[in-house]
Design a protein around this motif. Structure first.
Motif, PDB file in Angstrom:
ATOM      1  N   VAL A   1      20.076  -7.071  11.564  1.00 54.42           N
ATOM      2  CA  VAL A   1      19.013  -6.063  11.700  1.00 54.42           C
ATOM      3  C   VAL A   1      19.070  -5.437  13.091  1.00 54.42           C
ATOM      4  O   VAL A   1      19.044  -6.132  14.103  1.00 54.42           O
ATOM      5  N   ARG A   2      19.135  -4.112  13.117  1.00 53.76           N
ATOM      6  CA  ARG A   2      19.192  -3.395  14.390  1.00 53.76           C
ATOM      7  C   ARG A   2      17.924  -2.594  14.673  1.00 53.76           C
ATOM      8  O   ARG A   2      17.658  -2.242  15.822  1.00 53.76           O
ATOM      9  N   VAL A   3      17.148  -2.306  13.631  1.00 50.21           N
ATOM     10  CA  VAL A   3      15.860  -1.620  13.794  1.00 50.21           C
ATOM     11  C   VAL A   3      14.839  -2.290  12.896  1.00 50.21           C
ATOM     12  O   VAL A   3      15.105  -2.555  11.722  1.00 50.21           O
ATOM     13  N   LEU A   4      13.669  -2.583  13.445  1.00 56.07           N
ATOM     14  CA  LEU A   4      12.556  -3.134  12.668  1.00 56.07           C
ATOM     15  C   LEU A   4      11.410  -2.135  12.700  1.00 56.07           C
ATOM     16  O   LEU A   4      10.988  -1.706  13.785  1.00 56.07           O
ATOM     17  N   VAL A   5      10.925  -1.741  11.530  1.00 60.66           N
ATOM     18  CA  VAL A   5       9.832  -0.781  11.423  1.00 60.66           C
ATOM     19  C   VAL A   5       8.593  -1.516  10.945  1.00 60.66           C
ATOM     20  O   VAL A   5       8.587  -2.118   9.869  1.00 60.66           O
ATOM     21  N   LEU A   6       7.519  -1.467  11.749  1.00 55.89           N
ATOM     22  CA  LEU A   6       6.259  -2.110  11.398  1.00 55.89           C
ATOM     23  C   LEU A   6       5.257  -1.043  10.957  1.00 55.89           C
ATOM     24  O   LEU A   6       5.020  -0.071  11.680  1.00 55.89           O
ATOM     25  N   SER A   7       4.665  -1.230   9.775  1.00 61.51           N
ATOM     26  CA  SER A   7       3.729  -0.241   9.237  1.00 61.51           C
ATOM     27  C   SER A   7       2.571  -0.955   8.562  1.00 61.51           C
ATOM     28  O   SER A   7       2.539  -2.187   8.486  1.00 61.51           O
ATOM     29  N   GLY A   8       1.613  -0.176   8.071  1.00 63.45           N
ATOM     30  CA  GLY A   8       0.469  -0.730   7.364  1.00 63.45           C
ATOM     31  C   GLY A   8       0.238   0.015   6.069  1.00 63.45           C
ATOM     32  O   GLY A   8       0.346   1.249   6.022  1.00 63.45           O
ATOM     33  N   ALA A   9      -0.099  -0.696   5.002  1.00 66.76           N
ATOM     34  CA  ALA A   9      -0.357  -0.074   3.708  1.00 66.76           C
ATOM     35  C   ALA A   9      -1.748   0.560   3.700  1.00 66.76           C
ATOM     36  O   ALA A   9      -2.657   0.103   4.398  1.00 66.76           O
ATOM     37  N   GLY A  10      -1.909   1.621   2.919  1.00 65.22           N
ATOM     38  CA  GLY A  10      -3.227   2.223   2.759  1.00 65.22           C
ATOM     39  C   GLY A  10      -3.542   3.257   3.821  1.00 65.22           C
ATOM     40  O   GLY A  10      -2.657   3.829   4.456  1.00 65.22           O
ATOM     41  N   GLU A  11      -4.827   3.484   4.033  1.00 66.25           N
ATOM     42  CA  GLU A  11      -5.275   4.564   4.908  1.00 66.25           C
ATOM     43  C   GLU A  11      -5.152   4.224   6.385  1.00 66.25           C
ATOM     44  O   GLU A  11      -5.039   5.125   7.217  1.00 66.25           O
ATOM     45  N   ASP A  12      -5.220   2.945   6.738  1.00 64.40           N
ATOM     46  CA  ASP A  12      -5.218   2.541   8.144  1.00 64.40           C
ATOM     47  C   ASP A  12      -4.069   1.590   8.447  1.00 64.40           C
ATOM     48  O   ASP A  12      -3.686   0.779   7.613  1.00 64.40           O
ATOM     49  N   PHE A  13      -3.580   1.696   9.662  1.00 67.52           N
ATOM     50  CA  PHE A  13      -2.518   0.794  10.110  1.00 67.52           C
ATOM     51  C   PHE A  13      -3.027  -0.644  10.128  1.00 67.52           C
ATOM     52  O   PHE A  13      -2.452  -1.529   9.491  1.00 67.52           O
ATOM     53  N   CYS A  14      -4.134  -0.881  10.854  1.00 67.11           N
ATOM     54  CA  CYS A  14      -4.701  -2.225  10.912  1.00 67.11           C
ATOM     55  C   CYS A  14      -6.053  -2.162  11.611  1.00 67.11           C
ATOM     56  O   CYS A  14      -6.157  -1.643  12.726  1.00 67.11           O
ATOM     57  N   LEU A  15      -7.078  -2.712  10.959  1.00 69.37           N
ATOM     58  CA  LEU A  15      -8.436  -2.669  11.504  1.00 69.37           C
ATOM     59  C   LEU A  15      -8.773  -3.885  12.360  1.00 69.37           C
ATOM     60  O   LEU A  15      -9.945  -4.158  12.615  1.00 69.37           O
ATOM     61  N   GLY A  16      -7.772  -4.608  12.825  1.00 76.99           N
ATOM     62  CA  GLY A  16      -7.996  -5.688  13.774  1.00 76.99           C
ATOM     63  C   GLY A  16      -8.041  -7.054  13.138  1.00 76.99           C
ATOM     64  O   GLY A  16      -7.635  -7.256  11.997  1.00 76.99           O
ATOM     65  N   GLY A  17      -8.554  -8.016  13.893  1.00 80.48           N
ATOM     66  CA  GLY A  17      -8.633  -9.380  13.418  1.00 80.48           C
ATOM     67  C   GLY A  17      -9.757  -9.575  12.414  1.00 80.48           C
ATOM     68  O   GLY A  17     -10.744  -8.839  12.415  1.00 80.48           O
ATOM     69  N   ASP A  18      -9.595 -10.557  11.553  1.00 84.37           N
ATOM     70  CA  ASP A  18     -10.609 -10.899  10.560  1.00 84.37           C
ATOM     71  C   ASP A  18     -11.640 -11.798  11.231  1.00 84.37           C
ATOM     72  O   ASP A  18     -11.430 -12.994  11.405  1.00 84.37           O
ATOM     73  N   ARG A  19     -12.801 -11.210  11.618  1.00 83.48           N
ATOM     74  CA  ARG A  19     -13.798 -11.962  12.380  1.00 83.48           C
ATOM     75  C   ARG A  19     -14.429 -13.084  11.564  1.00 83.48           C
ATOM     76  O   ARG A  19     -14.914 -14.069  12.126  1.00 83.48           O
TER      77      ARG A  19
END
Length: 263
Positions: free
Chosen positions: A59-77
């Motif tokens: 692997v020479r490139v790693l692409v990090l993404s998020g499914a749906g409308e938002d990338f990530c809404l943070g930690g699960d409080r």
């Protein structure tokens, strides 16, 4: 919504919270909890760490993404509450903080070039995951926010603060952290939180436009140069105390939990 290319599953054991596809030298890792805003849980951290730990050397490139409308809404409080209910000393939160640092360090020190593909909101832990990547492209609706102080939390997750200060500068970071306001895409670009902004429908092509030249370069030259860039960046972060993030987070939350029980 992320459109992952046709390819083969990257790992034999299918993660429950991620969607991973490797196509040749490019590994796509998608946070795949759209109904929960891709909130980061211990399971997400464990699976991300395992994916990064067992990453194919090709692997020479790693692409990090998020499914749906938002990338990530943070930690699960809610998970923080579960940890404190089980052990009020904060041991579970400390363990979670260690996982967070391991994941963000694995992104920052990855042998591959890492790309964050950001749409919608990147909040708290989501902000940290994106910032740990080498390159960050955002849709025009992308925004970044650190609401920790309003939630009674320190900004201490995954080494976010020293990375942000190194990329943006201390004065601007103080204002962003203390105000807790959202940083919209255009300002994020001006502050180097994002290196490119495109319409949402062009995110995949923008990622591809970075991937193509990286793959054309000799692998050894890219790998060594990336290591140098990381080393010089780290040298500029003198006094980096992010190794204390897990202790700081658990200490604040456990004290708040005990105070609430005494009332």
């Amino acid at each position: 919504m992320t459109i992952l290319p046709t390819g083969i599953p990257a790992f034999r054991a299918t993660p429950k919270t991620l969607r991973c596809v490797q196509q040749g030298p490019v590994l796509h890792v998608e946070l795949n909890r759209p109904d929960e805003g891709n909130a980061v849980t211990d399971d997400v951290l464990d699976e991300l760490h395992e994916v990064l730990r067992t990453q194919d050397p090709s692997v020479r490139v790693l692409v990090l993404s998020g499914a749906g409308e938002d990338f990530c809404l943070g930690g699960d409080r809610s998970e923080f509450g579960d940890h404190l209910a089980h052990d009020s000393s904060g041991a579970g939160i400390r363990a979670s903080g260690v996982r967070a640092r391991q994941v963000c360090d694995a992104l920052s020190n990855n042998p591959a070039v890492t790309v964050a593909r950001v749409q919608g909101r990147a909040v708290g832990a989501g902000f940290a995951l994106a910032l740990a990547c080498d390159l960050r492209v955002g849709a025009e609706n992308a925004s970044f926010r650190l609401p920790e102080l309003a939630l009674g939390l320190p900004v201490a997750w995954g080494g976010l603060l020293p990375r942000l200060i190194n990329e943006v500068g201390p004065a601007r970071v103080r204002e962003i952290v203390l105000s807790g306001r959202a940083v919209e895409a255009r300002e994020a670009f001006d502050l180097s939180i994002l290196q490119r902004i495109v319409p949402a429908g062009e995110l995949d092509e923008a990622v591809a436009a970075w991937v193509r030249p990286v793959l054309r370069r000799p692998a050894a030259a890219v790998r060594v140069t990336r290591t140098l860039l990381q080393a010089y960046g780290s040298a500029a972060r003198q006094g980096d105390l992010s190794f204390l993030d897990a202790e700081l987070m658990s200490g604040v939350l456990s004290q708040a939990h005990l105070a609430a029980r005494e009332r």
